[in-house]
Motif scaffolding. Structure first.
Motif, PDB file in Angstrom:
ATOM      1  N   LEU A   1       0.822  -1.198   0.000  1.00 29.67           N
ATOM      2  CA  LEU A   1       0.000   0.000   0.000  1.00 29.67           C
ATOM      3  C   LEU A   1       0.866   1.262   0.000  1.00 29.67           C
ATOM      4  N   ALA A   2       1.936   1.257   0.788  1.00 33.32           N
ATOM      5  CA  ALA A   2       2.832   2.419   0.822  1.00 33.32           C
ATOM      6  C   ALA A   2       3.491   2.633  -0.532  1.00 33.32           C
TER       7      ALA A   2
ATOM      8  N   LYS B   1       2.257   1.685  -3.414  1.00 29.82           N
ATOM      9  CA  LYS B   1       1.202   2.122  -4.327  1.00 29.82           C
ATOM     10  C   LYS B   1       0.921   3.618  -4.151  1.00 29.82           C
ATOM     11  N   ARG B   2       0.857   4.064  -2.915  1.00 35.19           N
ATOM     12  CA  ARG B   2       0.596   5.484  -2.661  1.00 35.19           C
ATOM     13  C   ARG B   2       1.748   6.358  -3.147  1.00 35.19           C
TER      14      ARG B   2
ATOM     15  N   LEU C   1       1.567   6.573  -6.845  1.00 31.54           N
ATOM     16  CA  LEU C   1       0.452   7.440  -7.227  1.00 31.54           C
ATOM     17  C   LEU C   1       0.849   8.910  -7.112  1.00 31.54           C
ATOM     18  N   ARG C   2       1.571   9.265  -6.048  1.00 32.62           N
ATOM     19  CA  ARG C   2       2.060  10.645  -5.894  1.00 32.62           C
ATOM     20  C   ARG C   2       2.995  11.013  -7.038  1.00 32.62           C
TER      21      ARG C   2
ATOM     22  N   THR D   1      -5.769  13.926  -0.532  1.00 31.41           N
ATOM     23  CA  THR D   1      -4.338  13.920  -0.274  1.00 31.41           C
ATOM     24  C   THR D   1      -3.988  12.622   0.422  1.00 31.41           C
ATOM     25  N   LEU D   2      -2.830  12.128   0.104  1.00 35.76           N
ATOM     26  CA  LEU D   2      -2.386  10.891   0.720  1.00 35.76           C
ATOM     27  C   LEU D   2      -1.770  11.178   2.070  1.00 35.76           C
TER      28      LEU D   2
END
Length: 131
Positions: A34-35, A37-38, A41-42, A73-74
């Motif tokens: 997940l980290a 992926k985030r 994405l950023r 926002t992430l």
């Protein structure tokens, strides 16, 4: 063999860095799917916002740009407090003197940066027995 680079081992004692294993394991646990992926994405969002062709598109369609920037926002990565400072007992003896000297210099710079009439500076020089 000519032109090929040979990988050589680093000359250090593995026992000296053994104390850092738990820190590395804690950091490694934070790298999840997940980290990743985030973070990706950023990166993609920043590439989109900085793209020349998309800048032209956003000039003609500002509502698309607002929608893209308005996206959620992430959550930022939280700092792990126990990893912020390295305790002296984890440092190899060869580095302890260097770290101690840099700590002393940092304290001296912080003390010297205080204004002359600062309350903290006055407390350092005030001897309660002499008053």
């Amino acid at each position: 063999e000519r032109g090929m680079q040979v990988i050589e081992p680093l000359p250090f004692n593995l026992q000296q860095v053994e104390g850092f294993r738990y820190r590395a394991e804690d950091s490694l646990r934070r790298v999840t799917k997940l980290a990743i992926k985030r973070a990706r994405l950023r990166e993609i969002e920043s590439e989109l916002l900085n793209s020349k062709t998309l800048k032209e598109h956003f000039q003609h369609n500002p509502q698309d740009l607002r929608a893209l920037r308005h996206d959620r926002t992430l959550a930022p990565n939280r700092q792990m407090a126990h990893l912020a400072k390295v305790p002296d007992y984890l440092l190899p003896p060869s580095l302890r003197t260097q770290v101690m000297q840099s700590k002393r210099e940092a304290k001296r710079r912080a003390r010297d940066s205080l204004p002359v009439n600062s309350k903290k500076r006055k407390k350092e020089g005030a001897d309660p027995l002499k008053t």
